[in-house]
Scaffold this motif. Structure first.
Motif, short mmCIF file in Angstrom:
data_model
loop_
_atom_site.label_atom_id
_atom_site.label_comp_id
_atom_site.label_asym_id
_atom_site.label_seq_id
_atom_site.Cartn_x
_atom_site.Cartn_y
_atom_site.Cartn_z
N LEU A 64 0.82 -1.20 0.00
CA LEU A 64 0.00 0.00 0.00
C LEU A 64 0.86 1.26 0.00
CD1 LEU A 64 -2.82 -0.85 2.58
CD2 LEU A 64 -3.10 -0.49 0.13
N GLU A 65 1.96 1.23 0.74
CA GLU A 65 2.78 2.42 0.91
C GLU A 65 3.87 2.55 -0.15
OE1 GLU A 65 4.22 2.64 4.99
OE2 GLU A 65 2.60 4.07 5.26
N ALA A 66 3.93 1.64 -1.09
CA ALA A 66 5.01 1.67 -2.07
C ALA A 66 4.96 2.90 -2.95
CB ALA A 66 4.97 0.42 -2.94
N VAL A 67 3.78 3.51 -3.13
CA VAL A 67 3.68 4.69 -3.97
C VAL A 67 4.40 5.88 -3.34
CG1 VAL A 67 2.08 6.33 -5.03
CG2 VAL A 67 1.54 3.90 -5.00
N HIS A 68 4.23 6.09 -2.03
CA HIS A 68 4.98 7.14 -1.34
C HIS A 68 5.51 6.56 -0.03
CE1 HIS A 68 1.04 7.53 0.61
NE2 HIS A 68 0.56 7.76 -0.58
N VAL A 133 -4.24 6.33 16.64
CA VAL A 133 -2.97 6.56 15.95
C VAL A 133 -3.20 7.16 14.56
CG1 VAL A 133 -2.81 4.27 14.88
CG2 VAL A 133 -0.73 5.52 15.46
N ILE A 134 -4.33 6.88 13.93
CA ILE A 134 -4.61 7.46 12.61
C ILE A 134 -4.79 8.96 12.75
CG2 ILE A 134 -6.02 7.27 10.54
CD1 ILE A 134 -7.09 4.61 11.65
N GLY A 135 -5.56 9.39 13.74
CA GLY A 135 -5.73 10.82 13.98
C GLY A 135 -4.42 11.49 14.30
N TRP A 136 -3.55 10.80 15.05
CA TRP A 136 -2.25 11.37 15.40
C TRP A 136 -1.41 11.60 14.16
CZ3 TRP A 136 2.84 9.71 14.97
CH2 TRP A 136 3.78 10.43 15.72
N VAL A 137 -1.42 10.63 13.23
CA VAL A 137 -0.65 10.78 11.99
C VAL A 137 -1.16 11.97 11.19
CG1 VAL A 137 -0.23 9.71 9.74
CG2 VAL A 137 0.07 8.38 11.83
N TRP A 138 -2.47 12.14 11.11
CA TRP A 138 -3.03 13.25 10.33
C TRP A 138 -2.71 14.60 10.98
CZ3 TRP A 138 -3.99 9.12 7.75
CH2 TRP A 138 -4.45 9.22 6.45
N VAL A 148 -6.21 7.83 0.47
CA VAL A 148 -6.63 6.73 1.31
C VAL A 148 -5.52 5.74 1.63
CG1 VAL A 148 -8.97 6.92 0.40
CG2 VAL A 148 -7.40 5.30 -0.63
N LEU A 149 -4.43 5.74 0.84
CA LEU A 149 -3.41 4.72 1.03
C LEU A 149 -2.73 4.83 2.39
CD1 LEU A 149 -1.74 4.54 -2.50
CD2 LEU A 149 -3.50 3.08 -1.52
N VAL A 150 -2.38 6.04 2.80
CA VAL A 150 -1.76 6.22 4.11
C VAL A 150 -2.74 5.83 5.21
CG1 VAL A 150 -0.81 7.92 5.73
CG2 VAL A 150 -0.16 7.99 3.33
N GLY A 151 -4.01 6.20 5.03
CA GLY A 151 -5.02 5.84 6.03
C GLY A 151 -5.19 4.34 6.17
N LEU A 152 -5.25 3.64 5.04
CA LEU A 152 -5.42 2.19 5.09
C LEU A 152 -4.20 1.50 5.68
CD1 LEU A 152 -7.10 1.51 1.61
CD2 LEU A 152 -8.19 1.46 3.85
N THR A 213 -12.15 3.02 9.29
CA THR A 213 -11.80 4.30 9.88
C THR A 213 -10.70 4.98 9.07
OG1 THR A 213 -12.33 3.39 12.06
CG2 THR A 213 -11.10 5.46 12.00
N GLY A 214 -9.68 4.22 8.69
CA GLY A 214 -8.61 4.78 7.87
C GLY A 214 -9.13 5.31 6.54
N LEU A 215 -10.09 4.62 5.95
CA LEU A 215 -10.69 5.06 4.70
C LEU A 215 -11.41 6.39 4.90
CD1 LEU A 215 -11.40 4.53 1.73
CD2 LEU A 215 -13.37 3.21 2.53
N GLY A 216 -12.12 6.51 6.04
CA GLY A 216 -12.80 7.78 6.33
C GLY A 216 -11.83 8.94 6.44
N PHE A 217 -10.72 8.73 7.14
CA PHE A 217 -9.70 9.78 7.25
C PHE A 217 -9.10 10.10 5.87
CE2 PHE A 217 -9.69 9.02 11.81
CZ PHE A 217 -9.36 10.26 12.32
N GLY A 218 -8.83 9.06 5.08
CA GLY A 218 -8.23 9.28 3.77
C GLY A 218 -9.14 10.06 2.84
N LEU A 219 -10.43 9.72 2.82
CA LEU A 219 -11.37 10.45 1.99
C LEU A 219 -11.51 11.90 2.46
CD1 LEU A 219 -14.15 7.74 1.52
CD2 LEU A 219 -12.47 8.50 -0.17
#
Length: 393
Positions: A64-68, A133-138, A148-152, A213-219
């Motif tokens: 998932l993270e290979a793009v960035h 932790v997702i909210g912390w990253v954002w 969405v990739l970072v969120g997932l 949840t990660g998808l929600g943050f990514g969108l």
């Protein structure tokens, strides 16, 4: 050969050991609590078996993270948060809420758990703890929250850590139960049943819940800053869906085999397939944006004319990192990965500006961020650009 990496800031040098020490302390407390429940032999058996699905999960998140690509410490932090901090928070909050609402003591792996506990309390507490932790990253790295990739990936790593610790508990408890009853057979042992359900039937359950949840943050991160209500609503909606799916999954384990199968094949499996399709689609979209947008920087002389196509090709990016490691060791691979990450963020930044999701290309914030990314790109270009353009053998 010493490669030109940006020097780490003092605060970052301080935070990494501090955060690692805090997570290690949480993990120690959780290990002691689980060991008291399972005994030392059960703890060791559960720990060994819980390691089995991790290589597959981590391979998926790295894909998932290979793009960035981000530094491995960031993925490790998300996993450590789920395995240690989120688990400790869930154990504490679950116990307190069960006592408060039912006036009965809560056990870590009760033989007959209360319906309120498994369908309401546990899903709400556990999904909130994993999602923190997702909210912390954002909040900390808003420039990475562009899709969405970072969120997932962040959600999945946190949930994988949580599932790992939970598997240690349940597998260790099943082993201890079999030892106590003198169970020698395989087919009727608690260990076999627990292993089959948690490691064969549903190894992706926790990652799938938290991925919502990660998808929600990514969108939300893909929306313009002015759409404040929707940017707040989407993460909340994702978290609510994660809690709902978790609750339904927990409830299905007490249904008949037919009821459990219906939930599994009609809801859980389609949701997992849908999330996989979303991830593949998002990855392809970002690579298309990289190929299209970086042509502007190639025309300005920041990149060679052929580089946008190579940087927008997953296979070419893997090959460049592999060549960097072969020629210059781990630092070479890191230099190429940082070059690719800077190019990807640069492309996505300009794409967002072009679609009006951030300040336009004349905005001061955009210019500062673009300048920073171009500096990273130019720093690694002497080493990374030739490797990026190396053709297939």
């Amino acid at each position: 050969m010493r490669l030109p990496f940006p020097p780490p800031r003092g605060a970052a040098r301080f935070r990494t050991p501090a955060i690692g020490g805090a997570l290690a302390l949480c993990g120690l407390v959780v290990g002691v609590v689980i060991g008291r429940e399972t005994g030392v032999p059960g703890l060791l058996v559960g720990l060994g078996l819980a390691l089995l699905p991790l290589p597959v999960l981590f391979a998926a998140y790295r894909w998932l993270e290979a793009v960035h690509p981000r530094h491995w410490r960031e993925l490790a932090f998300a996993f450590g948060w789920g395995a240690c901090a989120a688990t400790l928070l869930a154990l504490t909050a679950n116990g307190l809420l069960v006592r408060l609402l039912t006036d009965s003591p809560a056990r870590l792996s009760p033989a007959h758990p209360d319906t309120l506990e498994i369908t309401v309390i546990a899903p709400m507490v556990e999904e909130t703890a994993k999602a923190a932790v997702i909210g912390w990253v954002w909040l900390r790295q808003t420039h990475l929250g562009h899709g969405v990739l970072v969120g997932l990936a962040t959600a999945g790593a946190s949930a994988a850590g949580f599932a790992f610790t939970e598997n240690v508990l349940y597998l260790g408890s099943a082993f201890a139960q079999d030892q106590e009853l003198g169970q020698q057979g395989i087919w009727d042992s608690a260990m076999a049943v627990t292993f089959f359900v948690r490691m064969v039937v549903a190894p992706f359950a926790h990652p799938m819940f938290t991925a919502l949840t990660g998808l929600g943050f990514g969108l939300a991160a893909m929306l313009a800053p002015g759409r404040r209500r929707l940017r707040l609503a989407l993460p909340a909606l994702g978290l609510g869906l994660a809690m709902g799916m978790h609750s339904l999954w927990n409830a299905s384990t007490s249904l008949s085999l037919l009821g459990f199968g219906a939930v599994y094949f009609l809801l859980m499996a389609p949701t997992l397939i849908l999330l996989c399709r979303v991830a593949v689609s998002a990855r392809r979209r970002e690579l298309r944006v990289v190929r299209r947008t970086l042509t502007h920087y190639a025309a300005a002389g920041w990149l060679a004319p052929q580089e946008p196509q190579a940087l927008g090709c997953a296979r070419a990016r893997r090959r460049a990192r592999r060549l960097g490691r072969r020629a210059h060791g781990p630092e070479g691979a890191r230099a190429v990965a940082d070059y690719q990450a800077a190019a990807t963020e640069l492309a996505l930044l300009r794409d967002r500006a072009g679609r009006g999701l951030t300040g336009d290309a004349t905005d001061v914030g955009f210019a500062d961020r673009e300048r920073e990314l171009l500096h990273r790109l130019w720093t690694h270009r002497p080493l990374a650009a030739p490797l990026t353009l190396t053709p297939d053998p």
